[in-house]
Motif scaffolding. Structure first.
Motif, PDB file in Angstrom:
ATOM      1  N   MET A   1       0.835  -1.187   0.000  1.00 14.96           N
ATOM      2  CA  MET A   1       0.000   0.000   0.000  1.00 14.96           C
ATOM      3  C   MET A   1       0.878   1.249   0.000  1.00 14.96           C
ATOM      4  O   MET A   1       1.835   1.320   0.743  1.00 14.96           O
ATOM      5  N   THR A   2       0.494   2.202  -0.788  1.00 15.73           N
ATOM      6  CA  THR A   2       1.226   3.460  -0.789  1.00 15.73           C
ATOM      7  C   THR A   2       0.742   4.318   0.370  1.00 15.73           C
ATOM      8  O   THR A   2      -0.294   4.051   0.983  1.00 15.73           O
ATOM      9  N   ARG A   3       1.471   5.348   0.652  1.00 13.23           N
ATOM     10  CA  ARG A   3       1.084   6.256   1.748  1.00 13.23           C
ATOM     11  C   ARG A   3      -0.272   6.889   1.482  1.00 13.23           C
ATOM     12  O   ARG A   3      -1.069   7.076   2.391  1.00 13.23           O
ATOM     13  N   GLU A   4      -0.504   7.201   0.219  1.00  9.50           N
ATOM     14  CA  GLU A   4      -1.775   7.827  -0.153  1.00  9.50           C
ATOM     15  C   GLU A   4      -2.946   6.869   0.096  1.00  9.50           C
ATOM     16  O   GLU A   4      -3.979   7.268   0.640  1.00  9.50           O
ATOM     17  N   GLU A   5      -2.772   5.606  -0.259  1.00  9.12           N
ATOM     18  CA  GLU A   5      -3.814   4.607  -0.021  1.00  9.12           C
ATOM     19  C   GLU A   5      -4.046   4.410   1.476  1.00  9.12           C
ATOM     20  O   GLU A   5      -5.180   4.288   1.927  1.00  9.12           O
ATOM     21  N   LYS A   6      -2.952   4.361   2.240  1.00 12.23           N
ATOM     22  CA  LYS A   6      -3.073   4.209   3.693  1.00 12.23           C
ATOM     23  C   LYS A   6      -3.820   5.388   4.310  1.00 12.23           C
ATOM     24  O   LYS A   6      -4.680   5.201   5.173  1.00 12.23           O
ATOM     25  N   SER A   7      -3.502   6.588   3.879  1.00 13.26           N
ATOM     26  CA  SER A   7      -4.176   7.766   4.450  1.00 13.26           C
ATOM     27  C   SER A   7      -5.653   7.768   4.083  1.00 13.26           C
ATOM     28  O   SER A   7      -6.496   8.169   4.890  1.00 13.26           O
ATOM     29  N   ARG A   8      -5.990   7.272   2.875  1.00 16.86           N
ATOM     30  CA  ARG A   8      -7.400   7.163   2.478  1.00 16.86           C
ATOM     31  C   ARG A   8      -8.141   6.148   3.354  1.00 16.86           C
ATOM     32  O   ARG A   8      -9.264   6.386   3.792  1.00 16.86           O
ATOM     33  N   VAL A   9      -7.489   5.019   3.618  1.00 23.35           N
ATOM     34  CA  VAL A   9      -8.093   3.987   4.467  1.00 23.35           C
ATOM     35  C   VAL A   9      -8.291   4.525   5.882  1.00 23.35           C
ATOM     36  O   VAL A   9      -9.340   4.294   6.503  1.00 23.35           O
ATOM     37  N   ILE A  10      -7.307   5.240   6.395  1.00 28.38           N
ATOM     38  CA  ILE A  10      -7.421   5.820   7.743  1.00 28.38           C
ATOM     39  C   ILE A  10      -8.570   6.815   7.792  1.00 28.38           C
ATOM     40  O   ILE A  10      -9.350   6.835   8.749  1.00 28.38           O
ATOM     41  N   GLU A  11      -8.702   7.641   6.766  1.00 24.54           N
ATOM     42  CA  GLU A  11      -9.811   8.602   6.717  1.00 24.54           C
ATOM     43  C   GLU A  11     -11.158   7.888   6.691  1.00 24.54           C
ATOM     44  O   GLU A  11     -12.096   8.281   7.390  1.00 24.54           O
ATOM     45  N   ASP A  12     -11.255   6.825   5.898  1.00 25.67           N
ATOM     46  CA  ASP A  12     -12.504   6.055   5.822  1.00 25.67           C
ATOM     47  C   ASP A  12     -12.830   5.407   7.169  1.00 25.67           C
ATOM     48  O   ASP A  12     -13.975   5.449   7.626  1.00 25.67           O
ATOM     49  N   LYS A  54      -6.139  -3.573   9.095  1.00 23.12           N
ATOM     50  CA  LYS A  54      -4.765  -3.616   9.583  1.00 23.12           C
ATOM     51  C   LYS A  54      -4.715  -2.898  10.927  1.00 23.12           C
ATOM     52  O   LYS A  54      -5.329  -1.843  11.110  1.00 23.12           O
ATOM     53  N   ASN A  55      -3.996  -3.486  11.865  1.00 26.60           N
ATOM     54  CA  ASN A  55      -3.934  -2.947  13.221  1.00 26.60           C
ATOM     55  C   ASN A  55      -3.431  -1.513  13.274  1.00 26.60           C
ATOM     56  O   ASN A  55      -4.003  -0.669  13.965  1.00 26.60           O
ATOM     57  N   THR A  56      -2.355  -1.236  12.545  1.00 25.99           N
ATOM     58  CA  THR A  56      -1.778   0.111  12.613  1.00 25.99           C
ATOM     59  C   THR A  56      -2.736   1.156  12.044  1.00 25.99           C
ATOM     60  O   THR A  56      -2.837   2.257  12.579  1.00 25.99           O
ATOM     61  N   LEU A  57      -3.447   0.784  10.982  1.00 26.26           N
ATOM     62  CA  LEU A  57      -4.386   1.739  10.381  1.00 26.26           C
ATOM     63  C   LEU A  57      -5.574   1.992  11.308  1.00 26.26           C
ATOM     64  O   LEU A  57      -6.027   3.121  11.456  1.00 26.26           O
ATOM     65  N   LEU A  58      -6.068   0.932  11.946  1.00 24.57           N
ATOM     66  CA  LEU A  58      -7.175   1.090  12.894  1.00 24.57           C
ATOM     67  C   LEU A  58      -6.738   1.914  14.104  1.00 24.57           C
ATOM     68  O   LEU A  58      -7.480   2.770  14.581  1.00 24.57           O
ATOM     69  N   GLU A  59      -5.532   1.680  14.563  1.00 24.91           N
ATOM     70  CA  GLU A  59      -5.021   2.442  15.711  1.00 24.91           C
ATOM     71  C   GLU A  59      -4.933   3.929  15.375  1.00 24.91           C
ATOM     72  O   GLU A  59      -5.337   4.780  16.177  1.00 24.91           O
ATOM     73  N   LYS A  60      -4.445   4.254  14.189  1.00 27.23           N
ATOM     74  CA  LYS A  60      -4.354   5.660  13.780  1.00 27.23           C
ATOM     75  C   LYS A  60      -5.745   6.270  13.608  1.00 27.23           C
ATOM     76  O   LYS A  60      -5.963   7.438  13.936  1.00 27.23           O
ATOM     77  N   ALA A  61      -6.693   5.478  13.105  1.00 24.75           N
ATOM     78  CA  ALA A  61      -8.070   5.965  12.962  1.00 24.75           C
ATOM     79  C   ALA A  61      -8.698   6.224  14.333  1.00 24.75           C
ATOM     80  O   ALA A  61      -9.426   7.204  14.516  1.00 24.75           O
ATOM     81  N   MET A  62      -8.402   5.367  15.304  1.00 27.18           N
ATOM     82  CA  MET A  62      -8.918   5.565  16.663  1.00 27.18           C
ATOM     83  C   MET A  62      -8.339   6.827  17.290  1.00 27.18           C
ATOM     84  O   MET A  62      -9.030   7.569  17.977  1.00 27.18           O
ATOM     85  N   GLU A  63      -7.054   7.055  17.045  1.00 29.23           N
ATOM     86  CA  GLU A  63      -6.410   8.258  17.575  1.00 29.23           C
ATOM     87  C   GLU A  63      -6.989   9.514  16.938  1.00 29.23           C
ATOM     88  O   GLU A  63      -7.146  10.536  17.602  1.00 29.23           O
ATOM     89  N   ALA A  64      -7.319   9.451  15.660  1.00 31.87           N
ATOM     90  CA  ALA A  64      -7.856  10.608  14.950  1.00 31.87           C
ATOM     91  C   ALA A  64      -9.328  10.855  15.265  1.00 31.87           C
ATOM     92  O   ALA A  64      -9.833  11.946  15.042  1.00 31.87           O
ATOM     93  N   SER A  65     -10.001   9.848  15.808  1.00 33.24           N
ATOM     94  CA  SER A  65     -11.429   9.969  16.102  1.00 33.24           C
ATOM     95  C   SER A  65     -11.661  10.839  17.335  1.00 33.24           C
ATOM     96  O   SER A  65     -10.798  10.968  18.203  1.00 33.24           O
ATOM     97  N   SER A  66     -12.857  11.409  17.409  1.00 33.02           N
ATOM     98  CA  SER A  66     -13.205  12.239  18.573  1.00 33.02           C
ATOM     99  C   SER A  66     -13.607  11.380  19.767  1.00 33.02           C
ATOM    100  O   SER A  66     -13.671  11.876  20.895  1.00 33.02           O
ATOM    101  N   ASN A  67     -13.889  10.092  19.553  1.00 29.96           N
ATOM    102  CA  ASN A  67     -14.259   9.188  20.650  1.00 29.96           C
ATOM    103  C   ASN A  67     -13.033   8.784  21.447  1.00 29.96           C
ATOM    104  O   ASN A  67     -11.929   8.702  20.919  1.00 29.96           O
ATOM    105  N   ASP A  68     -13.240   8.496  22.741  1.00 29.97           N
ATOM    106  CA  ASP A  68     -12.154   8.037  23.598  1.00 29.97           C
ATOM    107  C   ASP A  68     -12.228   6.519  23.693  1.00 29.97           C
ATOM    108  O   ASP A  68     -13.092   5.976  24.373  1.00 29.97           O
TER     109      ASP A  68
END
Length: 171
Positions: A1-12, A54-68
C-alpha cells in the motif's frame, strides 16, 4: 500500500468510527472460507458491518477519532476484524452463536456508547446489554403501570360508591 492509499483507508475508518457508537474488535483468523462466508452473511442479516483491518491503520483511525477508545488500541495484535453495528448487543450475539460450532471469533474488545470492554470474558456481559428501544419500552411500561392502577381503582370505586349511595337511599 502506498502512503496515499493508507491515508485514504485511515480517513474512511475514522469516518466509520465517528458515525457509530458500537464497535467490536474480534479475531476471525483461521476460519475456513465457508465459515467466514456464513459469519459475513449472519452479520449482514443483523445489520452489522464486518471488515478485516490492519492494526496500525485502525489504531491511527482511533487516535484521529473524537471518541475516547481507552485501552482498545493496546489489544490490536494479530489478526483483527471490526464489527460496526447500531444495536449494542447484536455483534455479541452473533459471536456467541458462531462459538457453538467453532472456537472463533474471539472477542478482543468492544466500544459501546463511551464504555470500553476488553477481553473475551466480557462476551456474556455484552449479550446482556439492552438496546435503546428495550430500555425505552421498559420505562414506558413502568410509567403506565401506576396510571392504570389509579384508573382501575377509580372505575371500581365508582361502582362501590354508587352501590352504597343506592343502599342508603333505599333505607
Amino acid at each position: 500500500m502506498t502512503r496515499e492509499e493508507k491515508s485514504r483507508v485511515i480517513e474512511d475508518l475514522t469516518a466509520q468510527l465517528a458515525d457509530t457508537n458500537v464497535v467490536y474488535i474480534a479475531d476471525i483468523s483461521n476460519l475456513n472460507a465457508e465459515t467466514t462466508s456464513n459469519l459475513r452473511r449472519a452479520c449482514f442479516k443483523a445489520g452489522i458491518q464486518l471488515n478485516v483491518v490492519k492494526n496500525t491503520l485502525l489504531e491511527k483511525a482511533m487516535e484521529a477519532s473524537s471518541n475516547d477508545y481507552g485501552d482498545l488500541p493496546s489489544i490490536l495484535k494479530g489478526n483483527t476484524s471490526i464489527m460496526i453495528a447500531e444495536n449494542g448487543n447484536a455483534p455479541a450475539k452473533i459471536i456467541k452463536e458462531f462459538r457453538k460450532k467453532s472456537d472463533k471469533p474471539i472477542l478482543k474488545g468492544a466500544y459501546i456508547h463511551q464504555a470500553v470492554f476488553i477481553g473475551d470474558n466480557q462476551l456474556d456481559a455484552l449479550i446482556a446489554l439492552k438496546s435503546k428501544e428495550e430500555v425505552i419500552g421498559e420505562i414506558i411500561g413502568l410509567l403506565q403501570s401506576p396510571a392504570k392502577n389509579v384508573i382501575s381503582a377509580l372505575k371500581s370505586g365508582g361502582g362501590k360508591i354508587a352501590g352504597i349511595v343506592k343502599t342508603l337511599s333505599e333505607r
